[in-house]
Write an enzyme that holds these catalytic residues in place. Structure first.
Site, PDB file in Angstrom:
ATOM      1  N   GLN A 229       0.960  -1.317   0.319  1.00 30.89           N
ATOM      2  CA  GLN A 229      -0.271   0.084   0.176  1.00 30.89           C
ATOM      3  C   GLN A 229       0.640   0.780  -0.530  1.00 30.89           C
ATOM      4  OE1 GLN A 229      -2.244   2.018   3.699  1.00 30.89           O
ATOM      5  NE2 GLN A 229      -3.920   1.698   2.113  1.00 30.89           N
TER       6      GLN A 229
ATOM      7  N   TYR B  96      -6.501  11.175   4.025  1.00 32.47           N
ATOM      8  CA  TYR B  96      -4.741  11.281   3.108  1.00 32.47           C
ATOM      9  C   TYR B  96      -4.504  11.987   2.516  1.00 32.47           C
ATOM     10  CZ  TYR B  96      -3.887   8.472   8.170  1.00 32.47           C
ATOM     11  OH  TYR B  96      -4.062   8.088   8.846  1.00 32.47           O
TER      12      TYR B  96
ATOM     13  N   GLY C 112      -9.458  -5.987   8.662  1.00 32.41           N
ATOM     14  CA  GLY C 112      -8.461  -5.639   9.251  1.00 32.41           C
ATOM     15  C   GLY C 112      -7.912  -6.495  11.401  1.00 32.41           C
ATOM     16  N   ARG C 113      -8.696  -5.570  12.045  1.00 32.32           N
ATOM     17  CA  ARG C 113      -8.161  -5.719  12.996  1.00 32.32           C
ATOM     18  C   ARG C 113      -8.015  -7.257  13.768  1.00 32.32           C
ATOM     19  NH1 ARG C 113     -12.140  -1.488  15.067  1.00 32.32           N
ATOM     20  NH2 ARG C 113     -13.172  -2.365  13.439  1.00 32.32           N
TER      21      ARG C 113
ATOM     22  N   ARG D  79      -7.754   2.174  -2.182  1.00 29.80           N
ATOM     23  CA  ARG D  79      -8.242   2.069  -1.441  1.00 29.80           C
ATOM     24  C   ARG D  79      -8.537   3.764  -1.419  1.00 29.80           C
ATOM     25  NH1 ARG D  79      -7.732   1.444   5.066  1.00 29.80           N
ATOM     26  NH2 ARG D  79      -9.078  -0.286   4.900  1.00 29.80           N
TER      27      ARG D  79
HETATM   28  C1  8OZ Z   1      -4.401   3.809  12.205  1.00 29.86           C
HETATM   29  C2  8OZ Z   1      -3.272   4.166  12.745  1.00 29.86           C
HETATM   30  C3  8OZ Z   1      -2.144   5.199  11.867  1.00 29.86           C
HETATM   31  C4  8OZ Z   1      -2.859   5.462  10.501  1.00 29.86           C
HETATM   32  C5  8OZ Z   1      -5.299   4.704   7.696  1.00 29.86           C
HETATM   33  C6  8OZ Z   1      -2.872   4.466   7.338  1.00 29.86           C
HETATM   34  O1  8OZ Z   1      -6.009   4.908   8.397  1.00 29.86           O
HETATM   35  C7  8OZ Z   1      -3.465   4.103   8.526  1.00 29.86           C
HETATM   36  C8  8OZ Z   1      -3.779   4.815  10.368  1.00 29.86           C
HETATM   37  C9  8OZ Z   1      -4.203   3.718  11.227  1.00 29.86           C
HETATM   38  O2  8OZ Z   1      -5.242   4.719   6.646  1.00 29.86           O
END
Ligand code: 8OZ
Length: 365
Positions: free
Chosen positions: A103, A185, A321-322, A232
Site C-alpha cells: 500500500q 490522507y 483488518g483488526r 483504497r
Molecule cells: C491507524 C493508525 C495510523 C494510521 C489509516 C494508515 O487509517 C492508517 C492508520 C491507521 O489508513
C-alpha cells in the site's frame, strides 16, 4: 467446513491473479519499522507469513517519501535499504504460495514537523490543519502540525515519488500495489472540497479535484500493469477530519475514471473507518456496479456479514483488518467458525514481537 463458509472459499480473480479464497488482509498500521531509516521490521516477514492463508495480503500503509510520513515507525519503500528489507517479506509470502500488494501512502497534512524533512511543515492541497492527532517519536500523541499549501509546481515531484515507490515495490517482489486513497490522507485531501480549496487546476470542480489522484494512477501505471494496481477509498468516512459536500458525485466520477484505466480493484471502506458501517447513507452497490474491476469490501465485517455479502454477490473479496492482528490463522477460524481472539489495543502500534508475531493459532484441542 460448515456449508455456508464455503462461499468464502471459492477462487476469485483479481486483475490477472487467481486467488484461492475471498478473504483479504486489510492494511494495518503497526509502527514497528526501524528508525531513523523507516526500514520494515526484521519481524515483518514472520508477521505477514503467519497471515498469508488470506487470498490477498495488503501491506501496512507505507510512505512513498519522508515527506509522506505522518506517524513514528511506519515503514517506507523508497530507498535501497527499504527495498532490501521488504524482500524477505515478499519471499516468505511467496514461499507459501501467497500474494501481497504494497500500500503506497502519502499522509499529506496528517503529520508532524518532527517527522518531516528538516522539521518543515507537512504539505496539503490547502493550508487547513486537521483536527486530529498523530503519534510521534517521543512515543506520545501530538496534534498534527499546521500544513502549508503545495505550490502547483511542486505537485509533479510528489507524483514522481509515487511512481518511484511503485518501482521500488516491484524490485522488492510485491505482486502489485494499492494506492491509499482513503482515510483523509493526501489523495483524499485533494479529492474532497472540505480540504481542497485550491484555485488552480487541482481544485474547484470535481474534474479538477480528481486530477491529483489520476496523475498518481497514470504514473503508477507506467510502472505496473493495470491488472496489478488497485485503490483504497473511504467515501463516507470522517477519518482524519475529512469531509466532502457530495461523496456520491465525487466517487462516482472517480470510479468512472478508474474503470477507464482498467484498475484491478477498488478496496472500499464502507462507513466510518474502524467505526460504524452506517455513518452516512451511501449506495455501495451502485459504486460496485459502476466499476469495471473487482470490489474488495472492508470495515466491520463479521463472518456472517462476509458470507452474506459474497453469497449475494455484493463483493468479490472481504478484507478483514483488526481481526487479523490477534488471529494470525483468521482464515482457518472463519472456515470452521472458531471463536476469535480479541487482541490487545496496547500493542497495536509500536513495540516488538509482543502483540505482533506472538499470537497463537487456534487449536480445536
Ligand atoms: C491507524 C493508525 C495510523 C494510521 C489509516 C494508515 O487509517 C492508517 C492508520 C491507521 O489508513
Amino acid at each position: 467446513m460448515t456449508d455456508d463458509s464455503a462461499q468464502l472459499f471459492t477462487t476469485v480473480t483479481i486483475g490477472d491473479l487467481t486467488l484461492p479464497n475471498r478473504i483479504a488482509m486489510a492494511p494495518l498500521t503497526r509502527n514497528r519499522a526501524i528508525q531513523p531509516n523507516t526500514v520494515p521490521s526484521p519481524l515483518a516477514p514472520l508477521y505477514y507469513r503467519q497471515r498469508d492463508a488470506a487470498g490477498l495480503l495488503i501491506s501496512e500503509a507505507t510512505q512513498i517519501s519522508q515527506q509522506g510520513q505522518g506517524y513514528a515507525w511506519t515503514p517506507g519503500c523508497y530507498t535501497d535499504a527499504q527495498v532490501e528489507a521488504w524482500k524477505p517479506v515478499t519471499e516468505a509470502v511467496h514461499e507459501d504460495g501467497g500474494h501481497i500488494f504494497l500500500q503506497l501512502w502519502h499522509v499529506g497534512r496528517i503529520s508532524h514537523t518532527s517527522l518531516q524533512p528538516n522539521g518543515g511543515a507537512p504539505v496539503a492541497p490547502s493550508a487547513i490543519a486537521a483536527k486530529t492527532k498523530t503519534f510521534i517519536e517521543s512515543g506520545k500523541f501530538a496534534e498534527t502540525s499546521a500544513p502549508r499549501a503545495l505550490e502547483t509546481s511542486e505537485i509533479a515531484a510528489i507524483v514522481a515519488d509515487y511512481a518511484h515507490a511503485a518501482g521500488c515495490a516491484r524490485r522488492a517482489g510485491f505482486d502489485g500495489v494499492e494506492l491509499h486513497g482513503a482515510n483523509g490522507y493526501l489523495i483524499d485531501q485533494f479529492l474532497r472540497d472540505g480540504t481542497n480549496k485550491r484555485n488552480d487546476e487541482y481544485g474547484g470542480p470535481i474534474e479538477n479535484r480528481l486530477r491529483f489522484a489520476l496523475e498518481v494512477v497514470d504514473a503508477v501505471l507506467k510502472v505496473w500493469p493495470a491488472t496489478r494496481v488497485g485503490m483504497r477509498i473511504a467515501p463516507v468516512s470522517p477519518a482524519n477530519d475529512i469531509a466532502d459536500s457530495n461523496p456520491t458525485a465525487l466517487f462516482g466520477a472517480l470510479i468512472e475514471a478508474l474503470s477507464q484505466r482498467n484498475l484491478a480493484f477498488i478496496h472500499v471502506v464502507e462507513g466510518a473507518t474502524a467505526g460504524p458501517r452506517d455513518v452516512a447513507p451511501f449506495d455501495f452497490v451502485a459504486l460496485r456496479r459502476a466499476f469495471s474491476g473487482a470490489y474488495i469490501a472492508n470495515n466491520g465485517y463479521t463472518r456472517a456479514l462476509a458470507i452474506e455479502a459474497i453469497s449475494q454477490n455484493r463483493a468479490d473479496m472481504i478484507a478483514f483488518g483488526r481481526p487479523f492482528i490477534a488471529n494470525p490463522d483468521l482464515v482457518e477460524r472463519l472456515r470452521v467458525d472458531a471463536p476469535l481472539a480479541p487482541g490487545d489495543q496496547a500493542t497495536y502500534y509500536g513495540g516488538g514481537a509482543e502483540g505482533y508475531t506472538d499470537y497463537p493459532v487456534w487449536s480445536a484441542a
